[in-house]
Design a protein around this motif. Structure first.
Motif, PDB file in Angstrom:
ATOM      1  N   LEU A 106      -5.143   8.155  10.750  1.00 13.34           N
ATOM      2  CA  LEU A 106      -5.369   8.035   9.307  1.00 13.34           C
ATOM      3  C   LEU A 106      -6.234   9.206   8.875  1.00 13.34           C
ATOM      4  O   LEU A 106      -7.418   9.275   9.205  1.00 13.34           O
ATOM      5  CB  LEU A 106      -6.059   6.705   9.005  1.00 13.34           C
ATOM      6  CG  LEU A 106      -6.495   6.453   7.561  1.00 13.34           C
ATOM      7  CD1 LEU A 106      -5.296   6.449   6.621  1.00 13.34           C
ATOM      8  CD2 LEU A 106      -7.263   5.128   7.472  1.00 13.34           C
ATOM      9  N   GLN A 154      -2.905   5.988   1.365  1.00 14.98           N
ATOM     10  CA  GLN A 154      -3.276   6.184   2.766  1.00 14.98           C
ATOM     11  C   GLN A 154      -2.575   7.456   3.229  1.00 14.98           C
ATOM     12  O   GLN A 154      -1.347   7.470   3.377  1.00 14.98           O
ATOM     13  CB  GLN A 154      -2.840   4.997   3.617  1.00 14.98           C
ATOM     14  CG  GLN A 154      -3.422   3.653   3.191  1.00 14.98           C
ATOM     15  CD  GLN A 154      -4.929   3.647   3.296  1.00 14.98           C
ATOM     16  OE1 GLN A 154      -5.621   3.917   2.306  1.00 14.98           O
ATOM     17  NE2 GLN A 154      -5.442   3.351   4.482  1.00 14.98           N
ATOM     18  N   ARG A 207       0.877  -1.179   0.000  1.00 15.09           N
ATOM     19  CA  ARG A 207       0.000   0.000   0.000  1.00 15.09           C
ATOM     20  C   ARG A 207       0.906   1.218   0.000  1.00 15.09           C
ATOM     21  O   ARG A 207       2.053   1.149   0.459  1.00 15.09           O
ATOM     22  CB  ARG A 207      -0.911   0.025   1.228  1.00 15.09           C
ATOM     23  CG  ARG A 207      -1.765  -1.203   1.392  1.00 15.09           C
ATOM     24  CD  ARG A 207      -2.813  -1.020   2.481  1.00 15.09           C
ATOM     25  NE  ARG A 207      -3.944  -0.247   1.975  1.00 15.09           N
ATOM     26  CZ  ARG A 207      -5.025   0.043   2.716  1.00 15.09           C
ATOM     27  NH1 ARG A 207      -5.101  -0.349   3.980  1.00 15.09           N
ATOM     28  NH2 ARG A 207      -6.023   0.721   2.199  1.00 15.09           N
ATOM     29  N   ASP A 226      -8.456   7.613   4.099  1.00 15.52           N
ATOM     30  CA  ASP A 226      -8.307   6.225   3.672  1.00 15.52           C
ATOM     31  C   ASP A 226      -8.606   6.147   2.179  1.00 15.52           C
ATOM     32  O   ASP A 226      -9.738   6.351   1.748  1.00 15.52           O
ATOM     33  CB  ASP A 226      -9.290   5.361   4.469  1.00 15.52           C
ATOM     34  CG  ASP A 226      -9.201   3.885   4.116  1.00 15.52           C
ATOM     35  OD1 ASP A 226      -8.318   3.513   3.320  1.00 15.52           O
ATOM     36  OD2 ASP A 226     -10.030   3.112   4.628  1.00 15.52           O
ATOM     37  N   ARG A 239     -14.700  11.362   7.017  1.00 12.29           N
ATOM     38  CA  ARG A 239     -13.810  11.321   5.858  1.00 12.29           C
ATOM     39  C   ARG A 239     -13.574  12.739   5.344  1.00 12.29           C
ATOM     40  O   ARG A 239     -14.505  13.552   5.274  1.00 12.29           O
ATOM     41  CB  ARG A 239     -14.379  10.470   4.736  1.00 12.29           C
ATOM     42  CG  ARG A 239     -13.423  10.417   3.533  1.00 12.29           C
ATOM     43  CD  ARG A 239     -13.932   9.606   2.365  1.00 12.29           C
ATOM     44  NE  ARG A 239     -13.058   9.775   1.216  1.00 12.29           N
ATOM     45  CZ  ARG A 239     -11.950   9.065   0.986  1.00 12.29           C
ATOM     46  NH1 ARG A 239     -11.589   8.130   1.847  1.00 12.29           N
ATOM     47  NH2 ARG A 239     -11.208   9.283  -0.086  1.00 12.29           N
TER      48      ARG A 239
END
Length: 448
Positions: free
Chosen positions: A376, A365, A326, A379, A347
């Motif tokens: 994070l 990411q 990733r 995403d 988000r």
């Protein structure tokens, strides 16, 4: 690299501040308020909270002028918990907003900004004696009472006031539970039957009777709030309709002078979100008010997120790019300055702000520097291949970013700048390590 879904230009600009564009001199660089983000990063450093001042003022006027046109006997309060900065309090007052504070710290910042105490309302479900005394001493306009224990405190504190205010009743509203299950994140829903805020109707009646009987309490009406980041305007209309039930059930049909229907209007955080316009929200609230409330009542609303969220972005610098199956793009901030990403799972969308014209060919990411896997920021963020030193803008972060900023891993709280008409100005400086240590006792060195 696999091609990833890329937003259209219209989608891209829909999440950025109103005064955002490609810089005229360097079209590949994002500009906000006529100031390239490269210039902002060089002058103020990163992470950096950046606000489009022109957009802020324009959005405020949509609320104040729009509500006044629809319901002249009205008032718009800025829910300052969404962005409690002295510079924002000052701007809000300049634009004709009254101020909603929750706690002594927000009250002190509003007063430091020069806000007229007669335009301040105090909220909170657990106000202390010290906070209530501070509000009374300042002479604020309204206290929104949450519970019977708060009335006990006010009964003790009101007779102790000095000067001209000693014999003047304090204006009060009572927060009631409307029983509206808001369609939002559980942590942002405040109007359901199990809310920690306000009183159910049975207990509200006794509290109102108690306020009306006290010579130093001026009970003006009721307040409700169903939650935050609500995208269905019909839920606001439903909440307003509940107020007619409060009037009939508690007052025997006698109307109140004031009805405060709170805030909570949601905003467009992602390309997929469909957020209502301010006009649609006002239309729904006022239509319900005309149907359910007295025509001469004073109508209050409390927008916060919907004023500041889109006007603000957070500017970061890329510190590392790691491909381990990733792609991880790490920036010099994280959940210390963007806690909502971890707290509510909100988000956000990200833009590689110094290379707008580069093809968006990766899904990455976007992560922060705090020691948590939950750090994070986005995403699966679509963007061009990032490089160390690139600038990333996290869009629609004007609400609650600064509010929830913290010192996780010793992080320093970012600076805040307002931009507009090609100029920038510092609203709050970046925290320093000296600030971080200022409240701590020095280490005790053993002399043994």
């Amino acid at each position: 690299m696999n091609q990833v879904p890329v937003p259209s230009l219209d989608e891209l600009w829909s999440i950025l501040p109103e005064e955002a564009s490609a810089d005229a001199a360097t079209p590949e660089v994002l500009s906000i308020g006529g100031v390239p983000v490269t210039e902002l990063a060089e002058r103020y450093g990163t992470p950096l909270y950046v606000y489009d001042e022109t957009g802020l003022r324009r959005q405020i006027r949509r609320f104040t002028e729009g509500l006044r046109e629809r319901w002249p006997n009205s008032e718009v309060l800025f829910a300052s918990k969404s962005f409690p900065a002295v510079g924002m309090y000052r701007l809000a007052q300049e634009e004709g907003l009254s101020i909603d504070v929750a706690g002594g710290g927000e009250l002190q910042m509003a007063l430091a900004a020069g806000v007229d105490p007669a335009r301040i309302h105090m909220h909170g479900n657990a106000k202390t004696d010290a906070e209530l005394a501070m509000a009374l001493d300042a002479g604020i306009d309204t206290i929104i009472v949450d519970n019977a224990d708060e009335l006990d405190r006010l009964e003790r504190l009101l007779p102790a006031r000095s000067g001209d205010r000693a014999a003047t009743p304090q204006q009060l509203l009572l927060r009631v539970i409307p029983g509206v299950a808001a369609k939002t994140h559980a942590s942002q829903a405040t109007g359901g039957d199990e809310s920690k805020f306000g009183l159910p109707l049975g207990q509200a009646a006794a509290a109102i009777e108690r306020m009306r009987a006290h010579p130093l309490m001026d009970f003006a009406g009721v307040h409700l709030h169903i939650g935050s980041q609500i995208l269905d305007v019909e839920q606001f209309a439903e909440a307003v309709s509940k107020l007619s039930g409060v009037t009939s059930d508690i007052s025997g049909g006698t109307p109140f002078r004031t009805y405060d229907v709170g805030g909570g209007l949601g905003v467009k955080y992602t390309y997929a979100d469909d957020a209502p316009a301010v006009d649609a929200y006002l239309d729904a609230v006022v239509a319900a008010a005309r149907e359910h409330l007295p025509a001469d009542a004073r109508l209050l609303i409390e927008p916060g997120r919907s004023i500041v969220a889109r006007a603000g972005v957070t500017l970061y610098r890329v510190t590392s790019v790691k491909r381990t199956g990733r792609t991880f793009v790490a920036v010099d901030g994280g959940l210390a300055d963007q806690m909502d990403a971890a707290l509510t799972g909100q988000r956000f969308e990200a833009v590689l702000a110094n290379r707008l014209d580069a093809p968006w060919s990766e899904s990455v990411q976007l992560v922060g520097r705090q020691c948590e896997s939950g750090d994070l920021l986005v995403d699966g963020a679509p963007m061009p291949p990032a490089e160390v030193g690139d600038l990333v803008v996290l869009a629609t972060t004007g609400a609650y970013g600064y509010t929830l900023a913290n010192n996780y891993n010793g992080a320093l709280k970012p600076a805040i700048v307002f931009v507009g008409d090609g100029a920038s100005r510092l609203i709050a400086r970046r925290e320093t390590y000296a600030d971080l240590l200022a409240t701590h006792e020095p280490a005790i060195v053993s002399r043994a």
